[in-house]
Scaffold this motif. Structure first.
Motif, PDB file in Angstrom:
ATOM      1  N   LYS A 194      24.336 -36.129 -11.389  1.00  9.04           N
ATOM      2  CA  LYS A 194      23.960 -36.427 -12.775  1.00  9.04           C
ATOM      3  C   LYS A 194      22.732 -35.596 -13.147  1.00  9.04           C
ATOM      4  O   LYS A 194      22.040 -35.066 -12.286  1.00  9.04           O
ATOM      5  CB  LYS A 194      23.641 -37.917 -12.953  1.00  9.04           C
ATOM      6  CG  LYS A 194      24.859 -38.813 -12.942  1.00  9.04           C
ATOM      7  CD  LYS A 194      24.461 -40.249 -13.288  1.00  9.04           C
ATOM      8  CE  LYS A 194      25.675 -41.160 -13.379  1.00  9.04           C
ATOM      9  NZ  LYS A 194      25.304 -42.535 -13.764  1.00  9.04           N
ATOM     10  N   SER A 195      22.505 -35.539 -14.487  1.00  9.66           N
ATOM     11  CA  SER A 195      21.361 -34.760 -14.971  1.00  9.66           C
ATOM     12  C   SER A 195      20.060 -35.390 -14.512  1.00  9.66           C
ATOM     13  O   SER A 195      19.905 -36.615 -14.491  1.00  9.66           O
ATOM     14  CB  SER A 195      21.377 -34.683 -16.499  1.00  9.66           C
ATOM     15  OG  SER A 195      22.544 -34.041 -16.948  1.00  9.66           O
ATOM     16  N   LEU A 196      19.140 -34.519 -14.153  1.00 14.12           N
ATOM     17  CA  LEU A 196      17.822 -34.971 -13.731  1.00 14.12           C
ATOM     18  C   LEU A 196      16.890 -35.049 -14.935  1.00 14.12           C
ATOM     19  O   LEU A 196      17.071 -34.359 -15.930  1.00 14.12           O
ATOM     20  CB  LEU A 196      17.257 -34.008 -12.694  1.00 14.12           C
ATOM     21  CG  LEU A 196      18.108 -33.805 -11.435  1.00 14.12           C
ATOM     22  CD1 LEU A 196      17.439 -32.808 -10.496  1.00 14.12           C
ATOM     23  CD2 LEU A 196      18.346 -35.123 -10.709  1.00 14.12           C
ATOM     24  N   ASP A 197      15.878 -35.873 -14.802  1.00 12.57           N
ATOM     25  CA  ASP A 197      14.895 -36.017 -15.877  1.00 12.57           C
ATOM     26  C   ASP A 197      13.532 -36.084 -15.224  1.00 12.57           C
ATOM     27  O   ASP A 197      13.213 -37.024 -14.501  1.00 12.57           O
ATOM     28  CB  ASP A 197      15.157 -37.269 -16.702  1.00 12.57           C
ATOM     29  CG  ASP A 197      14.309 -37.306 -17.963  1.00 12.57           C
ATOM     30  OD1 ASP A 197      13.436 -36.423 -18.116  1.00 12.57           O
ATOM     31  OD2 ASP A 197      14.539 -38.195 -18.806  1.00 12.57           O
ATOM     32  N   TYR A 198      12.762 -35.046 -15.486  1.00 13.08           N
ATOM     33  CA  TYR A 198      11.429 -34.974 -14.879  1.00 13.08           C
ATOM     34  C   TYR A 198      10.576 -36.140 -15.338  1.00 13.08           C
ATOM     35  O   TYR A 198       9.734 -36.626 -14.568  1.00 13.08           O
ATOM     36  CB  TYR A 198      10.776 -33.643 -15.266  1.00 13.08           C
ATOM     37  CG  TYR A 198       9.350 -33.521 -14.828  1.00 13.08           C
ATOM     38  CD1 TYR A 198       9.034 -33.096 -13.537  1.00 13.08           C
ATOM     39  CD2 TYR A 198       8.308 -33.838 -15.702  1.00 13.08           C
ATOM     40  CE1 TYR A 198       7.714 -32.989 -13.138  1.00 13.08           C
ATOM     41  CE2 TYR A 198       6.991 -33.744 -15.305  1.00 13.08           C
ATOM     42  CZ  TYR A 198       6.698 -33.311 -14.017  1.00 13.08           C
ATOM     43  OH  TYR A 198       5.384 -33.212 -13.620  1.00 13.08           O
ATOM     44  N   GLU A 199      10.779 -36.570 -16.581  1.00 15.51           N
ATOM     45  CA  GLU A 199       9.946 -37.633 -17.107  1.00 15.51           C
ATOM     46  C   GLU A 199      10.237 -38.969 -16.434  1.00 15.51           C
ATOM     47  O   GLU A 199       9.359 -39.831 -16.389  1.00 15.51           O
ATOM     48  CB  GLU A 199      10.129 -37.747 -18.625  1.00 15.51           C
ATOM     49  CG  GLU A 199       9.487 -36.608 -19.427  1.00 15.51           C
ATOM     50  CD  GLU A 199      10.190 -35.294 -19.240  1.00 15.51           C
ATOM     51  OE1 GLU A 199       9.511 -34.247 -19.178  1.00 15.51           O
ATOM     52  OE2 GLU A 199      11.430 -35.305 -19.142  1.00 15.51           O
ATOM     53  N   GLU A 200      11.454 -39.140 -15.884  1.00 13.08           N
ATOM     54  CA  GLU A 200      11.767 -40.393 -15.176  1.00 13.08           C
ATOM     55  C   GLU A 200      11.314 -40.328 -13.716  1.00 13.08           C
ATOM     56  O   GLU A 200      10.744 -41.284 -13.206  1.00 13.08           O
ATOM     57  CB  GLU A 200      13.261 -40.670 -15.255  1.00 13.08           C
ATOM     58  CG  GLU A 200      13.744 -41.042 -16.657  1.00 13.08           C
ATOM     59  CD  GLU A 200      15.202 -41.425 -16.671  1.00 13.08           C
ATOM     60  OE1 GLU A 200      15.811 -41.441 -15.575  1.00 13.08           O
ATOM     61  OE2 GLU A 200      15.739 -41.711 -17.755  1.00 13.08           O
ATOM     62  N   CYS A 201      11.612 -39.241 -13.050  1.00 11.61           N
ATOM     63  CA  CYS A 201      11.195 -39.096 -11.654  1.00 11.61           C
ATOM     64  C   CYS A 201      11.085 -37.604 -11.341  1.00 11.61           C
ATOM     65  O   CYS A 201      12.009 -36.842 -11.617  1.00 11.61           O
ATOM     66  CB  CYS A 201      12.198 -39.746 -10.699  1.00 11.61           C
ATOM     67  SG  CYS A 201      11.680 -39.701  -8.967  1.00 11.61           S
ATOM     68  N   SER A 202       9.945 -37.232 -10.812  1.00  5.26           N
ATOM     69  CA  SER A 202       9.695 -35.816 -10.535  1.00  5.26           C
ATOM     70  C   SER A 202       9.834 -35.462  -9.035  1.00  5.26           C
ATOM     71  O   SER A 202       9.768 -34.270  -8.702  1.00  5.26           O
ATOM     72  CB  SER A 202       8.302 -35.437 -11.019  1.00  5.26           C
ATOM     73  OG  SER A 202       7.315 -36.210 -10.341  1.00  5.26           O
ATOM     74  N   PHE A 203      10.038 -36.466  -8.181  1.00  3.87           N
ATOM     75  CA  PHE A 203      10.119 -36.181  -6.740  1.00  3.87           C
ATOM     76  C   PHE A 203      11.079 -37.176  -6.082  1.00  3.87           C
ATOM     77  O   PHE A 203      11.026 -38.376  -6.366  1.00  3.87           O
ATOM     78  CB  PHE A 203       8.728 -36.300  -6.099  1.00  3.87           C
ATOM     79  CG  PHE A 203       8.714 -36.017  -4.635  1.00  3.87           C
ATOM     80  CD1 PHE A 203       8.757 -34.720  -4.154  1.00  3.87           C
ATOM     81  CD2 PHE A 203       8.672 -37.072  -3.704  1.00  3.87           C
ATOM     82  CE1 PHE A 203       8.751 -34.473  -2.781  1.00  3.87           C
ATOM     83  CE2 PHE A 203       8.665 -36.813  -2.354  1.00  3.87           C
ATOM     84  CZ  PHE A 203       8.711 -35.516  -1.894  1.00  3.87           C
ATOM     85  N   TYR A 204      11.970 -36.602  -5.231  1.00  6.71           N
ATOM     86  CA  TYR A 204      12.942 -37.426  -4.499  1.00  6.71           C
ATOM     87  C   TYR A 204      12.811 -37.134  -3.007  1.00  6.71           C
ATOM     88  O   TYR A 204      12.707 -35.970  -2.605  1.00  6.71           O
ATOM     89  CB  TYR A 204      14.368 -37.125  -4.975  1.00  6.71           C
ATOM     90  CG  TYR A 204      14.617 -37.470  -6.437  1.00  6.71           C
ATOM     91  CD1 TYR A 204      14.977 -38.749  -6.814  1.00  6.71           C
ATOM     92  CD2 TYR A 204      14.480 -36.499  -7.434  1.00  6.71           C
ATOM     93  CE1 TYR A 204      15.199 -39.056  -8.145  1.00  6.71           C
ATOM     94  CE2 TYR A 204      14.702 -36.797  -8.757  1.00  6.71           C
ATOM     95  CZ  TYR A 204      15.061 -38.088  -9.105  1.00  6.71           C
ATOM     96  OH  TYR A 204      15.266 -38.388 -10.423  1.00  6.71           O
ATOM     97  N   GLU A 205      12.846 -38.234  -2.233  1.00  8.37           N
ATOM     98  CA  GLU A 205      12.793 -38.111  -0.757  1.00  8.37           C
ATOM     99  C   GLU A 205      13.934 -38.929  -0.160  1.00  8.37           C
ATOM    100  O   GLU A 205      14.139 -40.077  -0.542  1.00  8.37           O
ATOM    101  CB  GLU A 205      11.457 -38.611  -0.234  1.00  8.37           C
ATOM    102  CG  GLU A 205      11.333 -38.537   1.299  1.00  8.37           C
ATOM    103  CD  GLU A 205      10.010 -39.048   1.812  1.00  8.37           C
ATOM    104  OE1 GLU A 205       9.847 -39.141   3.028  1.00  8.37           O
ATOM    105  OE2 GLU A 205       9.115 -39.374   0.979  1.00  8.37           O
ATOM    106  N   MET A 206      14.678 -38.278   0.812  1.00  7.54           N
ATOM    107  CA  MET A 206      15.831 -38.955   1.430  1.00  7.54           C
ATOM    108  C   MET A 206      16.021 -38.442   2.866  1.00  7.54           C
ATOM    109  O   MET A 206      15.472 -37.391   3.224  1.00  7.54           O
ATOM    110  CB  MET A 206      17.083 -38.695   0.605  1.00  7.54           C
ATOM    111  CG  MET A 206      17.498 -37.247   0.525  1.00  7.54           C
ATOM    112  SD  MET A 206      18.737 -36.926  -0.736  1.00  7.54           S
ATOM    113  CE  MET A 206      17.757 -37.105  -2.211  1.00  7.54           C
ATOM    114  N   GLU A 207      16.767 -39.203   3.665  1.00  5.82           N
ATOM    115  CA  GLU A 207      17.085 -38.811   5.035  1.00  5.82           C
ATOM    116  C   GLU A 207      18.583 -38.620   5.178  1.00  5.82           C
ATOM    117  O   GLU A 207      19.365 -39.392   4.607  1.00  5.82           O
ATOM    118  CB  GLU A 207      16.600 -39.845   6.046  1.00  5.82           C
ATOM    119  CG  GLU A 207      15.079 -39.899   6.187  1.00  5.82           C
ATOM    120  CD  GLU A 207      14.639 -40.818   7.300  1.00  5.82           C
ATOM    121  OE1 GLU A 207      15.519 -41.282   8.067  1.00  5.82           O
ATOM    122  OE2 GLU A 207      13.429 -41.089   7.421  1.00  5.82           O
TER     123      GLU A 207
END
Length: 932
Positions: free
Chosen positions: A305-318
């Motif tokens: 899905k489209s990303l939105d910097y204003e909602e979340c600017s950083f993602y971390e996953m394993e």
């Protein structure tokens, strides 16, 4: 040393007070509250009216309201209690996620002060959520050759609460082969691990069932469990290994869905199914799992899905890699979203003060608004501006709040409405902007008086207008609006010829139409000056005046008025004299008329309308002079009747007529003798009027004859009694009464030239005697007419009088008449010669005119001139022998002295019994004839 110590202490004290004042001011501008989450709607957070130093009822009066930006309104104001209350249920986990402190900030605007107050509310956490595992069951595969002490990570439970209400501990169900080890990471997270305590034997137990419990520390304590199914595998001694322990990638927020981000790779040295690796997300929250996709076979990660910097600017996953034998490997993927300028600035109007009075002072706040951009960095920096307008300016009041102010005094008459465009532009590339359009209405004040279109008005009105006629309409324009522009017209009070102006004209107060209240007469009013006032209906009212001049235009409404000849008041007809020897062009009389109109309406022309003998007389077209058209003949009748018509040049022309009676004779006695037979010719058009005139003349004549007879009888009786008269056989009683002449023409003539007279029968052979002395110097007065002096009437000299010698008739003496060249002024052809000097004194001139009139009365003597030689007319007695007739002006324009066949003599000479000084030498001969 003591003095410096005190100075230092004093300085520190001042510094401490300043610091405390700054802290107090900072705290005073920021109001803080706290509220627990999950409270019901209407929960009282704090008494904001008290903190704002206001009464609860003043919240609505002063326009106190909450201003929040970009989120649902969580709080509201209770105007009754003045409290800040919750607008609905507040979920701290939804609002602030895992933040240690959940703060809600917004502004409160006091609108009448145009002041903002910052409000900070901390939402405190309650233990409303239990720890939760991502799955209800978990399968763990362990090779039977695993050595004791081997550690196997277990899935973490997630508790959205914070603090003691968050996840605090894990517990594993009792088991002889496994134990639970809990480790705390750098970020404070608790990670459970399954520890192999004893070696496994697949043949002894192929599977083990465990229960992992996660508990928080809240009150009441909440927990959740996950079932762990341990499968003992065959020998697989190599686990998958990733190429990088941590993968980092940056991506723009506007990349489309399906875009590839990166590929994770893990290798397994085993063969067969033990070497085949499968990938899957290991640690990822629910929202993130919807945004990204992982290919379990290739390890490719792409955007779902489209990303939105204003909602979340950083993602971390394993990411977990697992081979067919159950061995696993893990790696971290860190995704950084970079901002792009994809959000336009947002402008929120906080307060709009419209309409505004046009006399609002400079710097009045018109608009208060907020401008912000959800982007970051330069993309989120907003600059606001307005189009070039000298009437307004924009200034940044606080943070991202702006105020629109008036830069000068407004003028509604120049612009009653302003359309203002506010533009908010960010600093991104390319820049994005947002415009808002504001319509500002300007309220009118009464600052303009009514103005007339002209500095003055000139109105022209024909005379004889009808009452109530609309004369003119004045219009005054007031640039104000509504009641301030409603104009009321009135006339300034004034007095015109002793009467108020309101009696002549009036004005409609609403339309400005001027009406005439009377019919104007040009002969009374030539023009009328007035002031028209125009007042508006403002408060206070303003007014202005304009001068209006009404000119009355002349109409031909007056017929010519005849000034000369004037008809006698007793109804008789005036008689003019024309000598029989008059040459053609001889001036008989002059008709003088005026017209009260003006201009062309007053231009008069004269013409001979009717004459008893056509062709004998002519009338000057413009002068009105009646002259002989030819020489008079013996066959011409004695009495000539002329009708002169006077007509003006108006449209339509008006006219008047005058009837002149001209007597043709050489001397006055001839006139007196012949007038008895004069009759006014009948007018066929006015036969009735002629009849009335004849009857009236007859009656007057009879009365006059009766009076004369009675007077003569009275005189005879006195003469007999006083023995002044001799007896005689013949008497006056035998004289026929028809020999007396009493027609109206004679009466008018005699009243004009004498006051006392006597007539005898056969007056051609008799003479007039005027006993009044000194008539040469004074006019004959009314008193002389009323005196009862002796009158003597002689009939062929049969009654001689002792004191009055009989004077024989002398031939006519024409020396007293003036030649045509000796007549001055407009009546004569020239102004006389220069042989003498005419008296220039007004009194002398009047006396001379009186003397001429008196000389006419003394003409009855008939024997000599008045105290002088021929041609002097007695004037030398007053002005000296050098003054002759050539010095006398022609007064015949108004007073005409008819000719006489008698020679004028001096009455004073008669009284002295002396012969006149001059004459024609016929006195002696005529005396002898009289004796015979």
């Amino acid at each position: 040393m003591a003095a410096p110590t005190k100075c230092q202490l004093r300085g520190r004290l001042v510094l401490l007070c300043s610091l405390l004042g700054m802290l107090w001011e900072a705290r005073a501008s920021q109001i803080r509250y706290s509220v627990p989450e999950e409270t019901e709607k209407g929960y009282i957070v704090g008494n904001i009216s008290k903190d704002l130093a206001l009464e609860p009822r003043e919240l609505a009066e002063r326009g106190v309201r909450i201003i929040s930006r970009g989120r649902t309104q969580l709080f509201s104001l209770n105007p009754r209690s003045g409290s800040l209350v919750t607008a609905g249920r507040i979920d701290r986990e939804e609002l602030c996620a895992q933040s240690p402190r959940c703060l809600v900030n917004f502004k409160v605007l006091v609108e009448d002060r145009v002041k903002l107050y910052g409000i900070e509310i901390e939402v405190t956490d309650i233990n409303d959520s239990a720890p939760k595992f991502q799955a209800e069951s978990l399968e763990v595969k362990i090779n039977e050759v695993a050595v004791p002490g081997a550690r196997y990570p277990l899935p973490e439970a997630v508790d959205p609460d914070v603090g003691v209400n968050s996840l605090q501990s894990y517990q594993l169900s009792p088991n002889h082969h496994f134990s639970l080890n809990v480790q705390t990471g750098d970020n404070g997270a608790i990670n459970p691990e399954l520890v192999l305590e004893r070696a496994l034997d697949r043949e002894e137990a192929a599977a083990h069932h465990l229960v992992l419990t996660a508990s928080d520390g809240g009150e009441p304590r909440r927990s959740s469990t996950v079932r762990i199914h341990v499968t003992v595998l065959d020998t697989n001694d190599n686990a998958p290994v990733f190429a990088q322990p941590i993968y980092r990638v940056k991506v723009l927020e506007n990349v489309p869905p399906g875009t590839w981000l990166l590929t994770v790779t893990a290798s397994d040295l085993d063969e067969g199914t033990n070497g085949k690796v499968a990938y899957k997300f290991w640690k990822i929250n629910e929202k993130q799992s919807l945004l990204f996709q992982l290919n379990e076979n290739t390890g490719e990660i792409s955007i779902a899905k489209s990303l939105d910097y204003e909602e979340c600017s950083f993602y971390e996953m394993e990411i977990q890699a697992e081979d067919g034998g159950g061995l696993k490997g893990w790696t971290k993927v860190l995704i950084s979203v970079e901002d792009v300028n994809d959000n336009r600035p947002e402008v929120t109007i906080t307060s709009l003060f419209s309409p505004v009075r046009e006399d609002a002072p400079q710097g009045t706040v018109i608009l208060l608004f907020n401008a912000h951009d959800r982007d970051s960095g330069k993309n989120g920096q907003v600059v606001c501006s307005i189009q070039e307008n000298l009437s307004f300016k924009l200034e940044n009041s606080e943070e991202d709040y702006y105020r629109l102010l008036t830069a000068q005094i407004l003028d509604r008459e120049k612009a009653s409405e302003y359309n203002i465009t506010v533009t908010a532009t960010d600093r991104g590339t390319p820049p994005l902007s947002t415009e808002i359009h504001i319509t500002l209405q300007v309220t009118d004040i009464n600052d303009n008086p009514p103005a007339f279109s002209q500095a003055s008005y000139s109105v022209y009105l024909p005379e004889n207008n009808a009452r109530g006629t609309s004369i003119f309409s004045v219009i005054a324009y007031d640039p104000d609006s509504n009641e301030n522009s409603r104009v009321i017209y009135s006339l300034a009070e004034d007095i015109i010829q002793g009467s108020p102006l309101s009696t002549y004209v009036s004005i409609n107060s609403e339309t400005g139409v001027l009406y005439a209240l009377c019919s104007f007469d040009y002969e009374q009013f030539r023009d009328l000056q007035m002031q028209v006032r125009a007042s508006d209906s403002g408060n206070p009212p303003l007014s202005s005046n304009v001068s209006l001049r009404l000119f009355v235009l002349d109409q031909n409404d007056n017929a010519p008025e005849i000034l000369y000849p004037t008809l006698p008041t007793d109804g008789s007809t005036g008689v003019e004299l024309a000598p029989r020897f008059a040459e053609p062009g001889y001036l008989v009389t002059k008709v003088v008329a005026v017209d009260r109109d003006s201009g062309q309406n007053a231009w008069l022309s004269y013409r001979l309308f009717k004459a008893s003998e056509p062709g004998l007389f002519s009338v000057g077209l413009h002068t009105g002079e009646v002259r002989t058209a030819r020489a008079l003949l013996d066959r011409d009748v004695l009495k000539q009747s002329l009708v002169v018509a006077i007509q003006d040049h108006g449209q339509p022309p008006l006219s008047a007529t005058v009837t002149l009676t001209v007597a043709i004779a050489d001397s006055i006695p001839d006139i007196l003798a012949d007038l008895g037979s004069l009759q006014i010719p009948a007018d066929l058009e006015a036969s009735d009027l002629t009849l009335y005139l004849v009857v009236a003349v007859t009656v007057v004549s009879c009365v006059f004859l009766t009076f004369v007879i009675m007077l003569l009888a009275l005189r005879l009786w006195h003469w007999h009694t006083s023995r002044l008269l001799r007896a005689t056989s013949d008497g006056l009683a035998g004289v026929p009464t028809s020999h007396f002449v009493g027609v109206d023409g004679v009466r008018a003539f005699l009243q004009t030239y004498s006051q006392e007279f006597s007539l005898t029968a056969d007056s051609r052979k008799s003479h007039l005697i005027f006993p009044q002395p000194n008539y040469a110097d004074t006019l004959i007065s009314q008193q002389s007419y009323e005196k009862n002096e002796p009158l003597c009437v002689s009939v062929d000299s049969k009654f001689p009088i002792e004191d009055t010698p009989l004077v024989p008739q002398a031939p006519p003496n024409t020396d007293w008449r003036f030649s045509q060249a000796q007549r001055p002024g407009t009546s004569g052809s020239q102004n006389g010669d220069d042989t003498g000097t005419w008296p220039n004194n007004q009194f002398d001139t009047e006396m001379l005119q009186a003397m001429i009139l008196a000389s006419a009365s003394e003409a009855a003597d008939g024997s000599s001139t008045l105290g002088g030689g021929a041609g002097t007319m007695g004037l030398s007695a007053r002005y000296g022998p050098q003054f002759t007739l050539q010095h006398v002006p022609d007064y015949r324009q108004n007073v005409y002295i008819p000719g006489s066949n008698a020679t004028l003599t001096n009455a004073a000479g008669k009284r002295d019994g002396k012969a006149p000084a001059g004459g024609n030498g016929n006195k002696k001969k005529s005396g002898k004839k009289e004796k015979k």
